[in-house]
Write a protein that holds these residues in place. Structure first.
Motif, PDB file in Angstrom:
ATOM      1  N   LEU A  86      -0.682  -9.500  -2.923  1.00  0.00           N
ATOM      2  CA  LEU A  86      -0.869 -10.536  -1.972  1.00  0.00           C
ATOM      3  C   LEU A  86      -2.497 -11.020  -1.783  1.00  0.00           C
ATOM      4  CD1 LEU A  86       1.500  -9.139   0.776  1.00  0.00           C
ATOM      5  CD2 LEU A  86       2.014 -11.019  -0.963  1.00  0.00           C
ATOM      6  N   ALA A  87      -2.577 -12.239  -1.403  1.00  0.00           N
ATOM      7  CA  ALA A  87      -3.997 -12.776  -1.311  1.00  0.00           C
ATOM      8  C   ALA A  87      -4.537 -12.024  -0.103  1.00  0.00           C
ATOM      9  CB  ALA A  87      -4.274 -14.195  -1.352  1.00  0.00           C
ATOM     10  N   SER A  88      -3.681 -12.307   1.019  1.00  0.00           N
ATOM     11  CA  SER A  88      -4.125 -11.591   2.416  1.00  0.00           C
ATOM     12  C   SER A  88      -3.175 -10.565   2.774  1.00  0.00           C
ATOM     13  CB  SER A  88      -4.082 -12.890   3.177  1.00  0.00           C
ATOM     14  OG  SER A  88      -5.109 -13.796   2.904  1.00  0.00           O
ATOM     15  N   PRO A  89      -3.321  -9.418   2.235  1.00  0.00           N
ATOM     16  CA  PRO A  89      -2.020  -8.259   2.592  1.00  0.00           C
ATOM     17  C   PRO A  89      -2.402  -7.963   4.095  1.00  0.00           C
ATOM     18  CG  PRO A  89      -4.106  -7.644   1.260  1.00  0.00           C
ATOM     19  CD  PRO A  89      -4.340  -9.183   1.377  1.00  0.00           C
ATOM     20  N   ALA A  90      -3.563  -7.977   4.814  1.00  0.00           N
ATOM     21  CA  ALA A  90      -3.567  -7.896   6.277  1.00  0.00           C
ATOM     22  C   ALA A  90      -2.873  -8.814   7.213  1.00  0.00           C
ATOM     23  CB  ALA A  90      -5.145  -7.598   6.696  1.00  0.00           C
ATOM     24  N   LEU A  91      -2.853  -9.625   6.610  1.00  0.00           N
ATOM     25  CA  LEU A  91      -1.956 -11.014   7.341  1.00  0.00           C
ATOM     26  C   LEU A  91      -0.439 -10.815   6.788  1.00  0.00           C
ATOM     27  CD1 LEU A  91      -1.956 -13.380   9.055  1.00  0.00           C
ATOM     28  CD2 LEU A  91      -1.975 -14.776   7.104  1.00  0.00           C
ATOM     29  N   CYS A  92      -0.304 -10.812   6.001  1.00  0.00           N
ATOM     30  CA  CYS A  92       1.314 -10.895   4.954  1.00  0.00           C
ATOM     31  C   CYS A  92       1.989  -9.696   4.928  1.00  0.00           C
ATOM     32  CB  CYS A  92       0.996 -11.641   3.803  1.00  0.00           C
ATOM     33  SG  CYS A  92       0.184 -13.210   3.863  1.00  0.00           S
ATOM     34  N   ASP A  93       1.358  -8.499   4.560  1.00  0.00           N
ATOM     35  CA  ASP A  93       1.822  -7.284   4.223  1.00  0.00           C
ATOM     36  C   ASP A  93       2.234  -6.193   5.513  1.00  0.00           C
ATOM     37  OD1 ASP A  93       3.345  -5.680   2.370  1.00  0.00           O
ATOM     38  OD2 ASP A  93       1.188  -5.132   1.343  1.00  0.00           O
ATOM     39  N   ARG A  94       2.952  -6.684   6.224  1.00  0.00           N
ATOM     40  CA  ARG A  94       3.265  -5.998   7.415  1.00  0.00           C
ATOM     41  C   ARG A  94       4.781  -5.916   7.404  1.00  0.00           C
ATOM     42  NH1 ARG A  94       0.093  -8.453  12.190  1.00  0.00           N
ATOM     43  NH2 ARG A  94       1.779  -9.885  11.549  1.00  0.00           N
ATOM     44  N   ARG A 128      -4.487   4.869  -4.565  1.00  0.00           N
ATOM     45  CA  ARG A 128      -5.187   3.776  -4.015  1.00  0.00           C
ATOM     46  C   ARG A 128      -6.679   3.911  -3.889  1.00  0.00           C
ATOM     47  NH1 ARG A 128      -3.187  -0.626  -2.099  1.00  0.00           N
ATOM     48  NH2 ARG A 128      -4.598  -0.637  -0.296  1.00  0.00           N
ATOM     49  N   ASP A 129      -6.952   5.202  -3.946  1.00  0.00           N
ATOM     50  CA  ASP A 129      -8.566   5.626  -4.016  1.00  0.00           C
ATOM     51  C   ASP A 129      -9.015   5.189  -5.485  1.00  0.00           C
ATOM     52  OD1 ASP A 129      -8.294   6.488  -1.476  1.00  0.00           O
ATOM     53  OD2 ASP A 129      -8.115   8.621  -2.098  1.00  0.00           O
ATOM     54  N   ALA A 130      -8.029   5.452  -6.378  1.00  0.00           N
ATOM     55  CA  ALA A 130      -8.661   5.116  -7.888  1.00  0.00           C
ATOM     56  C   ALA A 130      -8.492   3.716  -8.122  1.00  0.00           C
ATOM     57  CB  ALA A 130      -7.638   5.972  -8.978  1.00  0.00           C
ATOM     58  N   SER A 131      -7.885   2.917  -7.549  1.00  0.00           N
ATOM     59  CA  SER A 131      -7.604   1.452  -8.043  1.00  0.00           C
ATOM     60  C   SER A 131      -6.408   0.907  -7.044  1.00  0.00           C
ATOM     61  CB  SER A 131      -7.080   1.275  -9.356  1.00  0.00           C
ATOM     62  OG  SER A 131      -6.968  -0.151  -9.774  1.00  0.00           O
ATOM     63  N   ALA A 132      -7.059   0.486  -5.862  1.00  0.00           N
ATOM     64  CA  ALA A 132      -6.173  -0.004  -4.761  1.00  0.00           C
ATOM     65  C   ALA A 132      -5.797  -1.460  -5.135  1.00  0.00           C
ATOM     66  CB  ALA A 132      -6.936  -0.114  -3.507  1.00  0.00           C
ATOM     67  N   TYR A 133      -4.480  -1.966  -4.948  1.00  0.00           N
ATOM     68  CA  TYR A 133      -4.074  -2.902  -5.391  1.00  0.00           C
ATOM     69  C   TYR A 133      -3.026  -3.707  -4.356  1.00  0.00           C
ATOM     70  CZ  TYR A 133      -1.696  -6.770  -8.092  1.00  0.00           C
ATOM     71  OH  TYR A 133      -1.571  -7.981  -8.330  1.00  0.00           O
ATOM     72  N   SER A 134      -3.008  -4.731  -4.124  1.00  0.00           N
ATOM     73  CA  SER A 134      -1.947  -5.630  -3.498  1.00  0.00           C
ATOM     74  C   SER A 134      -1.685  -7.070  -4.252  1.00  0.00           C
ATOM     75  CB  SER A 134      -2.453  -5.743  -2.023  1.00  0.00           C
ATOM     76  OG  SER A 134      -1.494  -6.669  -1.349  1.00  0.00           O
ATOM     77  N   SER A 161       0.716  -1.222  -0.019  1.00  0.00           N
ATOM     78  CA  SER A 161      -0.047   0.117   0.021  1.00  0.00           C
ATOM     79  C   SER A 161       0.703   1.360  -0.091  1.00  0.00           C
ATOM     80  CB  SER A 161      -0.872   0.045   1.253  1.00  0.00           C
ATOM     81  OG  SER A 161      -0.189  -0.060   2.328  1.00  0.00           O
ATOM     82  N   ASP A 162       2.002   1.181   0.728  1.00  0.00           N
ATOM     83  CA  ASP A 162       3.037   2.276   0.674  1.00  0.00           C
ATOM     84  C   ASP A 162       3.612   2.372  -0.445  1.00  0.00           C
ATOM     85  OD1 ASP A 162       2.245   2.614   3.270  1.00  0.00           O
ATOM     86  OD2 ASP A 162       3.989   2.315   4.207  1.00  0.00           O
ATOM     87  N   ILE A 163       4.008   1.283  -1.051  1.00  0.00           N
ATOM     88  CA  ILE A 163       4.606   1.258  -2.610  1.00  0.00           C
ATOM     89  C   ILE A 163       3.736   2.182  -3.486  1.00  0.00           C
ATOM     90  CG2 ILE A 163       5.662  -0.003  -4.130  1.00  0.00           C
ATOM     91  CD1 ILE A 163       6.720  -2.038  -1.916  1.00  0.00           C
ATOM     92  N   GLN A 164       2.422   1.704  -3.418  1.00  0.00           N
ATOM     93  CA  GLN A 164       1.570   2.329  -4.434  1.00  0.00           C
ATOM     94  C   GLN A 164       1.355   3.585  -4.368  1.00  0.00           C
ATOM     95  OE1 GLN A 164      -2.340   0.387  -5.073  1.00  0.00           O
ATOM     96  NE2 GLN A 164      -2.896   1.763  -6.184  1.00  0.00           N
ATOM     97  N   HIS A 165       1.392   3.966  -2.842  1.00  0.00           N
ATOM     98  CA  HIS A 165       0.908   5.503  -2.728  1.00  0.00           C
ATOM     99  C   HIS A 165       2.235   6.201  -3.093  1.00  0.00           C
ATOM    100  CE1 HIS A 165      -0.156   8.993  -0.318  1.00  0.00           C
ATOM    101  NE2 HIS A 165       1.039   9.149   0.090  1.00  0.00           N
TER     102      HIS A 165
END
Length: 135
Positions: free
Chosen positions: A75-83, A67-73, A52-56
């Motif tokens: 990862l299948a589970s960013p809340a779990l994996c992308d920390r 991210r407001d226009a087209s949020a992307y990750s 999310s920071d990289i996209q920002h």
């Protein structure tokens, strides 16, 4: 997980992130928003950050949608994996850590892909995997 930022952004990304900038000659069938996002990720390998920071940051540079226009990750589970910076766990003793490492060794294979020919990048990846993560 494929990223479809929409026709407008696909066209804008292709125009802003020309194939020549990324050493490629093909163009129409590539997702140039994804190419630009990966390039932004590679530009700062020394400081792990969530996607999310990289996209920002890439959106601030105008090379991908916000991210407001087209949020992307990717990862299948960013809340779990992308920390990027996990909180210290504390509370695990030597026995629990040994059991976790045994399980990890038996069930997980670790590969470092995409580091390319850069010795410095490979060295940083090795340090992170071996010294920081104990893998």
């Amino acid at each position: 997980v494929p990223w479809d930022p929409g026709v407008m952004w696909r066209t804008a990304c292709q125009m802003k992130n020309s194939p020549r900038q990324h050493g490629r000659r093909d163009g129409d069938d590539r997702n140039w928003c994804w190419v630009a996002l990966k390039a932004q990720c590679r530009s700062d390998l020394g400081a792990p950050r969530p996607w999310s920071d990289i996209q920002h940051r890439a959106a601030e540079l105008g090379v991908v949608p916000s991210r407001d226009a087209s949020a992307y990750s990717p990862l299948a589970s960013p809340a779990l994996c992308d920390r990027a910076l996990h909180e210290p766990t504390g509370g695990f003793g030597a026995r629990e850590r040994a059991a976790a490492l045994r399980w990890f060794d038996q069930h997980v294979a670790v590969y470092s892909v995409g580091v390319g020919p850069s010795r410095r990048r490979r060295g940083r990846a090795r340090v992170r995997l071996e010294e920081e993560l104990g893998l």
